[in-house]
Design an enzyme around this catalytic site. Structure first.
Site, PDB file in Angstrom:
ATOM      1  N   ARG A 164      69.924  45.318  60.418  1.00 35.81           N
ATOM      2  CA  ARG A 164      70.119  46.392  61.408  1.00 35.81           C
ATOM      3  C   ARG A 164      69.197  47.578  61.113  1.00 35.81           C
ATOM      4  O   ARG A 164      69.591  48.746  61.253  1.00 35.81           O
ATOM      5  CB  ARG A 164      71.585  46.871  61.442  1.00 35.81           C
ATOM      6  CG  ARG A 164      72.595  45.824  61.869  1.00 35.81           C
ATOM      7  CD  ARG A 164      72.362  45.395  63.301  1.00 35.81           C
ATOM      8  NE  ARG A 164      73.447  44.576  63.813  1.00 35.81           N
ATOM      9  CZ  ARG A 164      73.495  43.236  63.754  1.00 35.81           C
ATOM     10  NH1 ARG A 164      72.501  42.565  63.209  1.00 35.81           N
ATOM     11  NH2 ARG A 164      74.513  42.580  64.288  1.00 35.81           N
ATOM     12  N   SER A 235      79.397  46.430  67.793  1.00 31.80           N
ATOM     13  CA  SER A 235      79.848  46.947  66.489  1.00 31.80           C
ATOM     14  C   SER A 235      79.467  48.419  66.390  1.00 31.80           C
ATOM     15  O   SER A 235      78.298  48.763  66.562  1.00 31.80           O
ATOM     16  CB  SER A 235      79.158  46.203  65.343  1.00 31.80           C
ATOM     17  OG  SER A 235      79.390  44.827  65.426  1.00 31.80           O
ATOM     18  N   GLU A 330      76.233  52.063  63.279  1.00 30.26           N
ATOM     19  CA  GLU A 330      75.149  51.210  63.773  1.00 30.26           C
ATOM     20  C   GLU A 330      74.633  51.784  65.091  1.00 30.26           C
ATOM     21  O   GLU A 330      73.446  51.756  65.394  1.00 30.26           O
ATOM     22  CB  GLU A 330      75.670  49.789  63.993  1.00 30.26           C
ATOM     23  CG  GLU A 330      74.553  48.819  64.291  1.00 30.26           C
ATOM     24  CD  GLU A 330      74.930  47.714  65.236  1.00 30.26           C
ATOM     25  OE1 GLU A 330      74.906  47.957  66.468  1.00 30.26           O
ATOM     26  OE2 GLU A 330      75.245  46.615  64.764  1.00 30.26           O
TER      27      GLU A 330
HETATM   28  P1  FAD Z   1      69.449  51.231  74.049  1.00 29.29           P
HETATM   29  O1  FAD Z   1      70.898  51.424  73.759  1.00 29.29           O
HETATM   30  O2  FAD Z   1      68.940  51.674  75.366  1.00 29.29           O
HETATM   31  O3  FAD Z   1      68.606  51.922  72.910  1.00 29.29           O
HETATM   32  C1  FAD Z   1      68.939  51.700  71.535  1.00 29.29           C
HETATM   33  C2  FAD Z   1      67.950  52.481  70.659  1.00 29.29           C
HETATM   34  O4  FAD Z   1      66.638  51.940  70.808  1.00 29.29           O
HETATM   35  C3  FAD Z   1      67.825  53.950  71.050  1.00 29.29           C
HETATM   36  O5  FAD Z   1      67.599  54.668  69.865  1.00 29.29           O
HETATM   37  C4  FAD Z   1      66.603  53.994  71.951  1.00 29.29           C
HETATM   38  O6  FAD Z   1      65.970  55.244  71.955  1.00 29.29           O
HETATM   39  C5  FAD Z   1      65.727  52.925  71.330  1.00 29.29           C
HETATM   40  N1  FAD Z   1      64.872  52.223  72.300  1.00 29.29           N
HETATM   41  C6  FAD Z   1      65.291  51.481  73.361  1.00 29.29           C
HETATM   42  N2  FAD Z   1      64.232  50.933  73.986  1.00 29.29           N
HETATM   43  C7  FAD Z   1      63.128  51.340  73.324  1.00 29.29           C
HETATM   44  C8  FAD Z   1      61.725  51.138  73.483  1.00 29.29           C
HETATM   45  N3  FAD Z   1      61.233  50.381  74.469  1.00 29.29           N
HETATM   46  N4  FAD Z   1      60.882  51.726  72.607  1.00 29.29           N
HETATM   47  C9  FAD Z   1      61.345  52.490  71.593  1.00 29.29           C
HETATM   48  N5  FAD Z   1      62.660  52.741  71.388  1.00 29.29           N
HETATM   49  C10 FAD Z   1      63.535  52.166  72.234  1.00 29.29           C
HETATM   50  N6  FAD Z   1      73.401  44.105  68.550  1.00 29.29           N
HETATM   51  C11 FAD Z   1      73.075  43.139  67.651  1.00 29.29           C
HETATM   52  O7  FAD Z   1      72.119  43.289  66.877  1.00 29.29           O
HETATM   53  N7  FAD Z   1      73.793  41.983  67.569  1.00 29.29           N
HETATM   54  C12 FAD Z   1      74.855  41.740  68.369  1.00 29.29           C
HETATM   55  O8  FAD Z   1      75.467  40.683  68.270  1.00 29.29           O
HETATM   56  C13 FAD Z   1      75.217  42.729  69.326  1.00 29.29           C
HETATM   57  N8  FAD Z   1      76.281  42.547  70.135  1.00 29.29           N
HETATM   58  C14 FAD Z   1      76.624  43.501  71.045  1.00 29.29           C
HETATM   59  C15 FAD Z   1      77.718  43.277  71.884  1.00 29.29           C
HETATM   60  C16 FAD Z   1      78.096  44.211  72.837  1.00 29.29           C
HETATM   61  C17 FAD Z   1      79.283  43.929  73.743  1.00 29.29           C
HETATM   62  C18 FAD Z   1      77.342  45.407  72.969  1.00 29.29           C
HETATM   63  C19 FAD Z   1      77.701  46.411  74.028  1.00 29.29           C
HETATM   64  C20 FAD Z   1      76.260  45.645  72.130  1.00 29.29           C
HETATM   65  C21 FAD Z   1      75.894  44.702  71.148  1.00 29.29           C
HETATM   66  N9  FAD Z   1      74.807  44.899  70.276  1.00 29.29           N
HETATM   67  C22 FAD Z   1      74.450  43.923  69.377  1.00 29.29           C
HETATM   68  C23 FAD Z   1      74.034  46.167  70.310  1.00 29.29           C
HETATM   69  C24 FAD Z   1      72.920  46.182  71.380  1.00 29.29           C
HETATM   70  O9  FAD Z   1      73.110  45.181  72.328  1.00 29.29           O
HETATM   71  C25 FAD Z   1      71.529  46.001  70.752  1.00 29.29           C
HETATM   72  O10 FAD Z   1      71.309  47.003  69.787  1.00 29.29           O
HETATM   73  C26 FAD Z   1      70.422  46.056  71.802  1.00 29.29           C
HETATM   74  O11 FAD Z   1      69.185  45.715  71.220  1.00 29.29           O
HETATM   75  C27 FAD Z   1      70.314  47.422  72.464  1.00 29.29           C
HETATM   76  O12 FAD Z   1      69.421  47.298  73.561  1.00 29.29           O
HETATM   77  P2  FAD Z   1      69.350  48.418  74.691  1.00 29.29           P
HETATM   78  O13 FAD Z   1      68.177  48.102  75.547  1.00 29.29           O
HETATM   79  O14 FAD Z   1      70.648  48.564  75.366  1.00 29.29           O
HETATM   80  O15 FAD Z   1      69.041  49.700  73.783  1.00 29.29           O
HETATM   81  N1  EPU Z   2      87.398  40.585  60.836  1.00 26.76           N
HETATM   82  C1  EPU Z   2      88.698  40.994  60.688  1.00 26.76           C
HETATM   83  N2  EPU Z   2      89.225  41.787  61.659  1.00 26.76           N
HETATM   84  C2  EPU Z   2      88.540  42.177  62.750  1.00 26.76           C
HETATM   85  C3  EPU Z   2      87.200  41.759  62.899  1.00 26.76           C
HETATM   86  C4  EPU Z   2      86.644  40.945  61.924  1.00 26.76           C
HETATM   87  O1  EPU Z   2      89.357  40.664  59.707  1.00 26.76           O
HETATM   88  O2  EPU Z   2      89.099  42.884  63.578  1.00 26.76           O
HETATM   89  C5  EPU Z   2      86.810  39.697  59.793  1.00 26.76           C
HETATM   90  C6  EPU Z   2      87.141  38.220  60.048  1.00 26.76           C
HETATM   91  O3  EPU Z   2      87.399  37.614  58.792  1.00 26.76           O
HETATM   92  C7  EPU Z   2      85.850  37.680  60.636  1.00 26.76           C
HETATM   93  C8  EPU Z   2      84.789  38.526  59.919  1.00 26.76           C
HETATM   94  O4  EPU Z   2      85.412  39.810  59.788  1.00 26.76           O
HETATM   95  O5  EPU Z   2      85.684  36.309  60.348  1.00 26.76           O
HETATM   96  C9  EPU Z   2      83.466  38.646  60.662  1.00 26.76           C
HETATM   97  O6  EPU Z   2      83.714  38.994  62.029  1.00 26.76           O
HETATM   98  P1  EPU Z   2      82.701  38.558  63.192  1.00 26.76           P
HETATM   99  O7  EPU Z   2      82.356  37.124  63.052  1.00 26.76           O
HETATM  100  O8  EPU Z   2      83.271  39.020  64.466  1.00 26.76           O
HETATM  101  O9  EPU Z   2      81.393  39.336  62.840  1.00 26.76           O
HETATM  102  P2  EPU Z   2      81.122  40.856  62.404  1.00 26.76           P
HETATM  103  O10 EPU Z   2      80.653  40.831  60.989  1.00 26.76           O
HETATM  104  O11 EPU Z   2      82.279  41.727  62.726  1.00 26.76           O
HETATM  105  C10 EPU Z   2      78.604  40.818  63.017  1.00 26.76           C
HETATM  106  C11 EPU Z   2      77.670  41.698  63.788  1.00 26.76           C
HETATM  107  C12 EPU Z   2      77.800  41.411  65.275  1.00 26.76           C
HETATM  108  C13 EPU Z   2      77.438  39.956  65.518  1.00 26.76           C
HETATM  109  C14 EPU Z   2      78.390  39.076  64.718  1.00 26.76           C
HETATM  110  C15 EPU Z   2      78.003  37.617  64.788  1.00 26.76           C
HETATM  111  C16 EPU Z   2      77.346  43.709  62.484  1.00 26.76           C
HETATM  112  C17 EPU Z   2      77.644  45.150  62.329  1.00 26.76           C
HETATM  113  N3  EPU Z   2      77.937  43.087  63.509  1.00 26.76           N
HETATM  114  O12 EPU Z   2      79.916  41.224  63.372  1.00 26.76           O
HETATM  115  O13 EPU Z   2      76.869  42.234  65.968  1.00 26.76           O
HETATM  116  O14 EPU Z   2      77.541  39.630  66.887  1.00 26.76           O
HETATM  117  O15 EPU Z   2      78.346  39.449  63.318  1.00 26.76           O
HETATM  118  O16 EPU Z   2      76.846  37.393  64.054  1.00 26.76           O
HETATM  119  O17 EPU Z   2      76.574  43.156  61.694  1.00 26.76           O
HETATM  120  C18 EPU Z   2      76.579  44.354  67.026  1.00 26.76           C
HETATM  121  O18 EPU Z   2      75.669  44.549  66.220  1.00 26.76           O
HETATM  122  O19 EPU Z   2      76.878  45.180  67.914  1.00 26.76           O
HETATM  123  C19 EPU Z   2      77.333  43.106  66.948  1.00 26.76           C
HETATM  124  C20 EPU Z   2      78.340  42.808  67.783  1.00 26.76           C
END
Ligand code: FAD
Ligand code: EPU
Length: 334
Positions: A164, A235, A330
């Site tokens: 991240r 997250s 994050e």
């Molecule tokens: P924005 O929110 O618009 O911007 C994020 C940051 O990047 C800001 O600081 C912005 O200024 C900068 N930025 C955006 N575009 C540019 C550009 N073109 N040039 C320079 N800077 C820029 N993230 C994960 O890594 N793994 C996950 O599994 C994951 N799951 C998610 C699930 C949900 C339901 C949600 C809502 C979010 C999740 N995220 C996850 C976070 C998010 O989706 C990612 O961080 C994604 O890359 C953000 O993209 P965005 O275009 O919405 O960025």
């Molecule tokens: N857990 C709990 N309680 C909860 C949630 C999780 O006990 O309420 C424990 C469980 O044991 C579970 C473990 O945590 O098995 C891991 O949970 P999960 O698989 O949901 O993954 P995470 O570590 O919570 C990370 C990323 C996610 C990504 C998933 C899958 C970060 C900060 N988050 O979540 O990314 O989708 O793994 O790879 O690294 C995001 O960045 O926004 C995001 C959603």
């Protein structure tokens, strides 16, 4: 290209909070972006780039220029041996790129299906899920330096990707606007990544990149709230990384602790820590920790960014008090 004034960002962040941008513009080409950066009326105004707004929390109005990056286009550039380089404009919806690659039998992005947002933000925090991070398939990117309008290429080493994290969250923070990102993907003999427990346990075992993509979509839908229904940014905190010694001490005191090996130490499941502190499913006013995933902070409707941040601070304080572990956000806080 139009520059709006006093523009509401509510539709531009997945928390759905209201905040005003003093100026707002949507750019569809690098030339439009260059012209906008040179606009004498806007010279000196702070700049913020937005993709889909799915990793940002506005706690105040933005007294400057917000630029929505909407540069489209997906192209397969070079095919060499068993790999191909695919380039996508920063404004391409991330999941559309993943689906394009699966449709064209290009392997490597399928574990990253359904991550919200756009391609241009993916390098900022080195997006990752289900055992893959973009650094694993990243080739290079093009970015425009805000101060000079100059376009330069960043190769893998220059991005300094970590968990991240990247150079764009450190020294280069706020200095570049990403225009396009290139990925090196497999064209045959795809190496399916099924290491993540939720994928390893699937029966029947996935055998194609399409199987993996569909499985990831189903898993994500089962536990993560859809921002179209419930405001959130995924997250809210990173999973904290601790030393092996700190892990051993915590594990002795809390045998149920969930953790995974990381570079030189262990990564703790922040969701578990937060759940143990009693936050899972708990609501304070219009803000809460999601009932299926405590790491996801949600806006039940009408919450302000400041209220969401206040809730997050309370969560951090209780995790620090109970486990002695500092949770880092994050989500990008404005
Ligand atoms: P924005 O929110 O618009 O911007 C994020 C940051 O990047 C800001 O600081 C912005 O200024 C900068 N930025 C955006 N575009 C540019 C550009 N073109 N040039 C320079 N800077 C820029 N993230 C994960 O890594 N793994 C996950 O599994 C994951 N799951 C998610 C699930 C949900 C339901 C949600 C809502 C979010 C999740 N995220 C996850 C976070 C998010 O989706 C990612 O961080 C994604 O890359 C953000 O993209 P965005 O275009 O919405 O960025
Ligand atoms: N857990 C709990 N309680 C909860 C949630 C999780 O006990 O309420 C424990 C469980 O044991 C579970 C473990 O945590 O098995 C891991 O949970 P999960 O698989 O949901 O993954 P995470 O570590 O919570 C990370 C990323 C996610 C990504 C998933 C899958 C970060 C900060 N988050 O979540 O990314 O989708 O793994 O790879 O690294 C995001 O960045 O926004 C995001 C959603």
């Amino acid at each position: 290209m139009e520059v709006a004034r006093g523009y509401s960002l509510r539709q531009h962040n997945t928390f759905g909070v209201d905040a005003q941008a003093a100026f707002f513009a949507r750019v569809q080409t690098p030339a439009e972006l260059a012209a906008l950066l040179e606009d004498p009326e806007l010279r000196g105004a702070p700049r913020l780039v937005l993709g889909g707004g799915s990793n940002i929390l506005f706690t105040r109005d933005f007294d400057g220029l917000v630029i929505e990056n909407a540069i489209e286009g997906i192209r397969v550039l070079a095919r060499e041996g068993d790999t191909a380089v695919v380039e996508a404009g920063a404004g391409v919806v991330w999941h559309d790129l993943v689906l394009f690659c699966v449709e064209h039998d290009l392997g490597g992005l399928e574990n990253l299906a359904l991550i919200p947002g756009r391609v241009g933000a993916s390098p900022i925090q080195n997006v990752g899920a289900y055992g893959v991070e973009i650094k694993d398939v990243f080739e290079s990117l093009e970015a425009m330096e805000i101060a000079t309008g100059r376009v330069r290429t960043f190769r893998l080493e220059e991005c300094r990707f970590g968990y991240r994290n990247s150079v764009f969250k450190q020294e280069a923070k706020g200095r570049y606007i990403i225009l396009a990102v290139r990925f090196r993907l497999t064209t045959r003999e795809h190496r399916l990544n099924l290491g993540y427990a939720a994928l390893a346990s699937l029966r029947p075992t996935p055998t194609t990149i399409r199987d993996v993509c569909e499985a990831v979509i189903a898993i994500r839908r089962s536990k993560l709230p859809d921002p179209a229904e419930l405001g959130n940014a995924g997250s809210f905190f990173k999973n904290p990384e601790v030393s092996l010694e700190q892990y051993a001490a915590l594990k002795a005191a809390h045998p149920g602790l969930v953790a995974y090996p990381s570079e030189g130490g262990m990564k703790l499941a922040a969701g578990w820590l937060i759940e143990q502190c009693g936050w899972k499913g708990k609501r304070v006013g219009n803000v809460g920790a999601h009932a299926r995933q405590a790491l996801v902070i949600v806006n039940y409707g009408g919450a302000t960014g400041a209220e969401i941040l206040d809730f997050a601070r309370q969560v951090q304080a209780s995790v620090a008090a109970r486990f002695g572990v500092a949770l880092q956000t994050e989500v990008n806080i404005i």
